[in-house]
Motif scaffolding. Structure first.
Motif, PDB file in Angstrom:
ATOM      1  N   GLU A 111      31.883  50.262  45.344  1.00  0.00           N
ATOM      2  CA  GLU A 111      31.303  49.796  46.182  1.00  0.00           C
ATOM      3  C   GLU A 111      29.433  49.585  45.270  1.00  0.00           C
ATOM      4  O   GLU A 111      28.564  48.769  45.581  1.00  0.00           O
ATOM      5  N   SER A 112      29.576  50.802  44.236  1.00  0.00           N
ATOM      6  CA  SER A 112      27.887  50.878  43.753  1.00  0.00           C
ATOM      7  C   SER A 112      27.898  49.792  42.566  1.00  0.00           C
ATOM      8  O   SER A 112      26.615  50.044  42.074  1.00  0.00           O
ATOM      9  N   GLY A 113      29.325  49.586  41.931  1.00  0.00           N
ATOM     10  CA  GLY A 113      29.165  48.707  41.326  1.00  0.00           C
ATOM     11  C   GLY A 113      29.355  49.627  39.561  1.00  0.00           C
ATOM     12  O   GLY A 113      28.282  48.932  38.235  1.00  0.00           O
ATOM     13  N   VAL A 114      29.415  50.454  39.467  1.00  0.00           N
ATOM     14  CA  VAL A 114      29.261  52.114  38.463  1.00  0.00           C
ATOM     15  C   VAL A 114      30.525  51.047  37.198  1.00  0.00           C
ATOM     16  O   VAL A 114      31.849  51.203  37.244  1.00  0.00           O
ATOM     17  N   LYS A 115      30.368  51.424  36.337  1.00  0.00           N
ATOM     18  CA  LYS A 115      31.281  50.970  34.918  1.00  0.00           C
ATOM     19  C   LYS A 115      31.859  51.610  34.355  1.00  0.00           C
ATOM     20  O   LYS A 115      32.655  51.435  33.902  1.00  0.00           O
ATOM     21  N   ARG A 116      31.211  52.758  34.724  1.00  0.00           N
ATOM     22  CA  ARG A 116      31.634  54.494  33.999  1.00  0.00           C
ATOM     23  C   ARG A 116      31.979  55.813  34.616  1.00  0.00           C
ATOM     24  O   ARG A 116      31.116  55.699  35.311  1.00  0.00           O
ATOM     25  N   PHE A 117      32.825  55.727  34.780  1.00  0.00           N
ATOM     26  CA  PHE A 117      33.463  57.292  35.565  1.00  0.00           C
ATOM     27  C   PHE A 117      34.447  57.977  34.485  1.00  0.00           C
ATOM     28  O   PHE A 117      34.805  57.963  34.061  1.00  0.00           O
ATOM     29  N   ILE A 118      33.736  58.988  34.659  1.00  0.00           N
ATOM     30  CA  ILE A 118      34.501  60.139  33.527  1.00  0.00           C
ATOM     31  C   ILE A 118      34.385  61.218  33.960  1.00  0.00           C
ATOM     32  O   ILE A 118      33.424  62.219  35.703  1.00  0.00           O
ATOM     33  N   ALA A 119      35.821  62.064  34.185  1.00  0.00           N
ATOM     34  CA  ALA A 119      35.833  63.104  35.500  1.00  0.00           C
ATOM     35  C   ALA A 119      36.655  64.273  34.445  1.00  0.00           C
ATOM     36  O   ALA A 119      37.444  63.733  33.269  1.00  0.00           O
ATOM     37  N   GLN A 120      36.870  65.925  34.800  1.00  0.00           N
ATOM     38  CA  GLN A 120      37.593  67.447  34.581  1.00  0.00           C
ATOM     39  C   GLN A 120      38.518  67.168  35.252  1.00  0.00           C
ATOM     40  O   GLN A 120      38.695  66.704  35.943  1.00  0.00           O
ATOM     41  N   SER A 121      39.233  67.530  33.694  1.00  0.00           N
ATOM     42  CA  SER A 121      40.808  67.893  33.816  1.00  0.00           C
ATOM     43  C   SER A 121      41.261  68.489  33.085  1.00  0.00           C
ATOM     44  O   SER A 121      40.061  70.257  32.549  1.00  0.00           O
ATOM     45  N   PHE A 122      42.158  69.133  33.074  1.00  0.00           N
ATOM     46  CA  PHE A 122      43.099  70.368  32.180  1.00  0.00           C
ATOM     47  C   PHE A 122      43.525  70.189  31.060  1.00  0.00           C
ATOM     48  O   PHE A 122      44.803  69.215  31.520  1.00  0.00           O
ATOM     49  N   THR A 123      44.035  70.841  30.467  1.00  0.00           N
ATOM     50  CA  THR A 123      45.202  70.581  29.199  1.00  0.00           C
ATOM     51  C   THR A 123      45.578  72.174  29.010  1.00  0.00           C
ATOM     52  O   THR A 123      44.545  73.104  28.715  1.00  0.00           O
ATOM     53  N   GLY A 124      46.927  72.627  29.003  1.00  0.00           N
ATOM     54  CA  GLY A 124      47.362  73.912  28.202  1.00  0.00           C
ATOM     55  C   GLY A 124      48.446  74.477  29.154  1.00  0.00           C
ATOM     56  O   GLY A 124      49.495  73.300  28.097  1.00  0.00           O
ATOM     57  N   TRP A 125      48.426  74.773  29.850  1.00  0.00           N
ATOM     58  CA  TRP A 125      50.083  74.999  30.990  1.00  0.00           C
ATOM     59  C   TRP A 125      50.524  74.372  31.093  1.00  0.00           C
ATOM     60  O   TRP A 125      51.832  73.694  31.682  1.00  0.00           O
ATOM     61  N   THR A 126      49.770  72.518  31.355  1.00  0.00           N
ATOM     62  CA  THR A 126      50.123  71.041  31.971  1.00  0.00           C
ATOM     63  C   THR A 126      51.482  70.668  31.062  1.00  0.00           C
ATOM     64  O   THR A 126      51.489  69.468  31.438  1.00  0.00           O
ATOM     65  N   ASN A 127      50.920  71.341  29.772  1.00  0.00           N
ATOM     66  CA  ASN A 127      51.945  70.411  28.322  1.00  0.00           C
ATOM     67  C   ASN A 127      53.326  70.599  28.570  1.00  0.00           C
ATOM     68  O   ASN A 127      53.870  71.942  28.951  1.00  0.00           O
ATOM     69  N   THR A 152      48.843  72.294  41.743  1.00  0.00           N
ATOM     70  CA  THR A 152      48.131  72.059  41.380  1.00  0.00           C
ATOM     71  C   THR A 152      48.192  71.326  40.283  1.00  0.00           C
ATOM     72  O   THR A 152      47.660  70.182  40.017  1.00  0.00           O
ATOM     73  N   LEU A 153      49.247  71.442  39.549  1.00  0.00           N
ATOM     74  CA  LEU A 153      49.567  70.591  38.756  1.00  0.00           C
ATOM     75  C   LEU A 153      50.051  68.823  39.364  1.00  0.00           C
ATOM     76  O   LEU A 153      49.572  67.452  38.669  1.00  0.00           O
ATOM     77  N   ALA A 154      50.168  68.776  40.718  1.00  0.00           N
ATOM     78  CA  ALA A 154      50.200  67.948  41.135  1.00  0.00           C
ATOM     79  C   ALA A 154      48.672  67.043  41.952  1.00  0.00           C
ATOM     80  O   ALA A 154      48.862  65.978  41.405  1.00  0.00           O
ATOM     81  N   GLY A 155      47.735  68.343  41.584  1.00  0.00           N
ATOM     82  CA  GLY A 155      45.968  67.673  42.221  1.00  0.00           C
ATOM     83  C   GLY A 155      45.910  67.135  40.159  1.00  0.00           C
ATOM     84  O   GLY A 155      44.955  65.724  40.161  1.00  0.00           O
ATOM     85  N   ILE A 156      46.076  67.711  39.450  1.00  0.00           N
ATOM     86  CA  ILE A 156      45.903  67.050  37.905  1.00  0.00           C
ATOM     87  C   ILE A 156      46.318  65.732  37.581  1.00  0.00           C
ATOM     88  O   ILE A 156      45.717  64.032  37.485  1.00  0.00           O
ATOM     89  N   ALA A 157      47.422  66.160  37.935  1.00  0.00           N
ATOM     90  CA  ALA A 157      48.360  64.353  37.960  1.00  0.00           C
ATOM     91  C   ALA A 157      47.947  62.817  38.810  1.00  0.00           C
ATOM     92  O   ALA A 157      47.958  61.935  38.542  1.00  0.00           O
TER      93      ALA A 157
END
Length: 314
Positions: A111-127, A152-157
């Motif tokens: 809605e605000s016209g943002v062009k770049r979005f960065i989000a935190q996830s995780f890597t490790g036991w998800t591999n 928890t994996l579903a949230g990350i996915a």
């Protein structure tokens, strides 16, 4: 640029805001409670009180801030008890922040016209565990998670699916490894460190699980670099030195002045702590950071946890 940081007072949020301000960005930082407003403004950012689980609160905070970039660093990791049999329960709020709040932030950014979005996830036991070597971003998430980690994996996915796919926006997902250093559970006063001091963090089996580590300052720096670098996609944010449990756990215990950790056979570890704990200790694969270093222009302050434990544990 004007950068909106959701989760300004967290372990990554604090150093991230400091870095963004130092680089000349105009930063808006959110906090869930009015009591933390001063902590945000002291970092040089404009503080906004926002309830990450209230879509209207999220919308109002983003729209009124008019950012160019949105960075999603919201988690509820302080709720973790360390009971691996209650892993999904410990991460229940964080899972909602990765799913519901990500959707709310994306809608407000759209809605605000943002062009770049960065989000935190995780890597490790998800591999995925049926492969060898360091996992890259091209591999799928583990198709066979332990029963206590499925939610928890579903949230990350969910987060990793919707952020890079957002139309008209460069969606970047930073997959942090295990964070250590000030403000995390792996610092001198952290919850995990206390378990190590108390002899309640044993090595299970041969300790052959590989933990991808990253110092909290290096995690924040990756997010700061992603403000201006990198195409849409997934990025593993880990150090250069994949850490075997049998190596990093005794090293940290020594640094904390604790006794060497106990050793338990697999069967006893499964009885005492459950399937997920045994998987973390024996089966987890490390992750490659080549893409993040190459495409984000990311250089680590602590390339190895060995150095980080000695000089940056906090």
């Amino acid at each position: 640029m004007r950068v909106f940081v959701a989760g300004a007072t967290g372990a990554v949020g604090r150093p991230l805001i400091r870095m963004l301000v130092d680089e000349g960005h105009d930063v808006v930082g959110t906090t869930g409670t009015p009591a933390n407003v001063d902590a945000v403004t002291d970092l040089g950012a404009t503080a906004v009180v926002m309830d990450g689980l209230d879509p209207e609160s999220v919308r109002r905070a983003v729209v009124e801030s008019r950012p160019d970039v949105v960075i999603h660093q919201l988690t509820a990791l302080k709720a973790i008890t360390g009971n691996m049999r209650k892993f999904d329960a410990d991460f229940a709020v964080t899972n909602r922040l990765r799913a519901e709040t990500t959707d709310s932030l994306l809608a407000a950014a759209r809605e605000s016209g943002v062009k770049r979005f960065i989000a935190q996830s995780f890597t490790g036991w998800t591999n995925p565990k049926d492969r060898t070597g360091l996992a890259t971003e091209d591999e799928p998430l583990d198709p066979h998670p332990t029963k206590h980690s499925r939610n928890t994996l579903a949230g990350i996915a969910h987060l990793e699916k919707v952020v890079p796919a957002e139309p008209g926006m460069t969606g970047i997902v930073l997959r942090y490894g295990f964070l250590y250093g000030p403000g995390t559970g792996l610092n001198r006063g952290g919850d995990m460190s206390e378990l190590i001091r108390e002899g309640k963090f044993p090595i299970v089996g041969g300790g052959g699980g590989v933990w991808p580590m990253v110092h909290v300052e290096d995690a924040a720096l990756a997010a700061a670099r992603a403000v201006e670098h990198g195409d849409a996609g997934l990025y593993n944010v880990v150090d250069d030195d994949p850490a075997l449990v049998r190596d990093w756990l005794p090293a940290l215990a020594a640094e904390l002045g604790a006794k060497p950790p106990m050793r338990l056979p697999r069967w006893l570890g499964r009885v005492v702590a459950g399937e997920h704990a045994v998987s973390l200790m024996t089966s987890m694969r490390g992750s490659s950071n080549a893409k993040a270093k190459r495409e984000l222009g990311w250089e680590l302050k602590y390339p190895s946890w060995r150095e980080g434990f000695k000089h940056g544990i906090g």
